[in-house]
Design an enzyme around this catalytic site. Structure first.
Site, PDB file in Angstrom:
ATOM      1  N   LYS A  87      -3.852  11.964  14.548  1.00 36.72           N
ATOM      2  CA  LYS A  87      -3.332  11.000  13.717  1.00 36.72           C
ATOM      3  C   LYS A  87      -3.050  11.470  12.330  1.00 36.72           C
ATOM      4  CE  LYS A  87      -4.037   6.195  14.777  1.00 36.72           C
ATOM      5  NZ  LYS A  87      -5.102   5.008  14.675  1.00 36.72           N
TER       6      LYS A  87
HETATM    7  C1  E4P Z   1      -4.066   1.950  15.536  1.00 37.42           C
HETATM    8  O1  E4P Z   1      -3.445   3.185  15.597  1.00 37.42           O
HETATM    9  C2  E4P Z   1      -4.378   1.480  14.154  1.00 37.42           C
HETATM   10  O2  E4P Z   1      -5.169   2.196  13.373  1.00 37.42           O
HETATM   11  C3  E4P Z   1      -4.978   0.150  14.373  1.00 37.42           C
HETATM   12  O3  E4P Z   1      -4.208  -0.597  15.297  1.00 37.42           O
HETATM   13  C4  E4P Z   1      -4.811  -0.620  13.070  1.00 37.42           C
HETATM   14  O4  E4P Z   1      -5.277  -2.033  13.322  1.00 37.42           O
HETATM   15  P1  E4P Z   1      -5.630  -2.857  12.149  1.00 37.42           P
HETATM   16  O5  E4P Z   1      -4.603  -3.457  11.329  1.00 37.42           O
HETATM   17  O6  E4P Z   1      -6.109  -4.056  13.016  1.00 37.42           O
HETATM   18  O7  E4P Z   1      -6.789  -2.396  11.506  1.00 37.42           O
END
Ligand code: E4P
Length: 214
Positions: free
Chosen positions: A83
């Site tokens: 990521k």
């Molecule tokens: C996934 O890749 C993201 O980091 C995650 O869905 C973020 O979610 P949140 O907004 O509930 O923290």
């Protein structure tokens, strides 16, 4: 449509994987911070139970640091996806990682122009955050719809992961607009099972069954 599980909790990942519902996993630093153990052990344990892609977030904010982290993560397991935060230094890392066959998921995407840049730079996955947009009064799913249209219109070699999902309707809307993947928290996946008519219907069937001679 693929379901990824948005968690670093191994017990949840095992539970939903055994049910055949998990095509991959996404983690982020906040999700990792909730678990016990070292970062590397947490990720390697997840990779040992998930066949599909497992997203692991780089926390450097300069290109060289992101590249170094990505190369290290890629040695942990074959199914690691790195990521990369949507910042200029992160986008600069994308073509290098594509050339090195290290898969990337560009994260913290909040607009269609950001997604377009990430896809042009060679990201493998792009993650718009619908819930966080909804939280500030924007329409997260409209942004996702634009990104899906751009991705399919131009045939980018990328998949759209709908992230920051808050409720089952986000998943249904993602499916309706043809998003490749929804990354779903375990609690939301649980809610997707629920319907009072299912509970009521089952209770009635079981009650009637008691009067049947076996
Ligand atoms: C996934 O890749 C993201 O980091 C995650 O869905 C973020 O979610 P949140 O907004 O509930 O923290």
């Amino acid at each position: 449509m693929k379901f990824f599980l948005d968690t670093a909790r191994l017990s949840d990942i095992k539970y939903w994987t055994d049910m055949g519902l998990v095509d991959g996993v996404t983690t982020n630093p906040s999700l990792i911070a909730k678990e016990e153990g070292t970062f590397k052990d947490i990720i390697r344990d997840i990779c040992s139970v998930v066949d599909g892609p497992v997203s692991v977030e780089a926390t450097s904010t300069d290109t060289d640091g992101i590249l170094a982290e990505a190369r290290e993560f890629a040695t942990w397991s074959d199914n690691i996806v790195v990521k990369v935060p949507f910042i200029k230094e992160g986008v600069r890392a994308l073509p290098f990682l594509r050339d090195e066959d290290i898969a990337t998921n560009t994260t913290l995407i909040f607009s269609a122009p950001q997604a377009l840049i990430a896809m042009k730079a060679g990201t493998n996955y792009v993650s718009p955050f619908v819930g966080r947009l909804d939280d500030i009064g924007h329409n997260g799913m409209e942004v996702v719809a634009d990104i899906v249209t751009m991705c399919t219109t131009y045939g980018f070699d990328a998949e759209v992961i709908v992230a920051s999902i808050r409720h089952p309707l986000h998943v249904v809307e993602s499916a309706r607009m043809g998003a490749d993947i929804a990354t779903i928290p375990a609690g939301v996946l649980d809610k997707m099972f629920m319907h009072p008519l299912t509970d009521k219907g089952l209770a009635a069937f079981l009650k009637d069954w008691q009067s049947v001679t076996q």
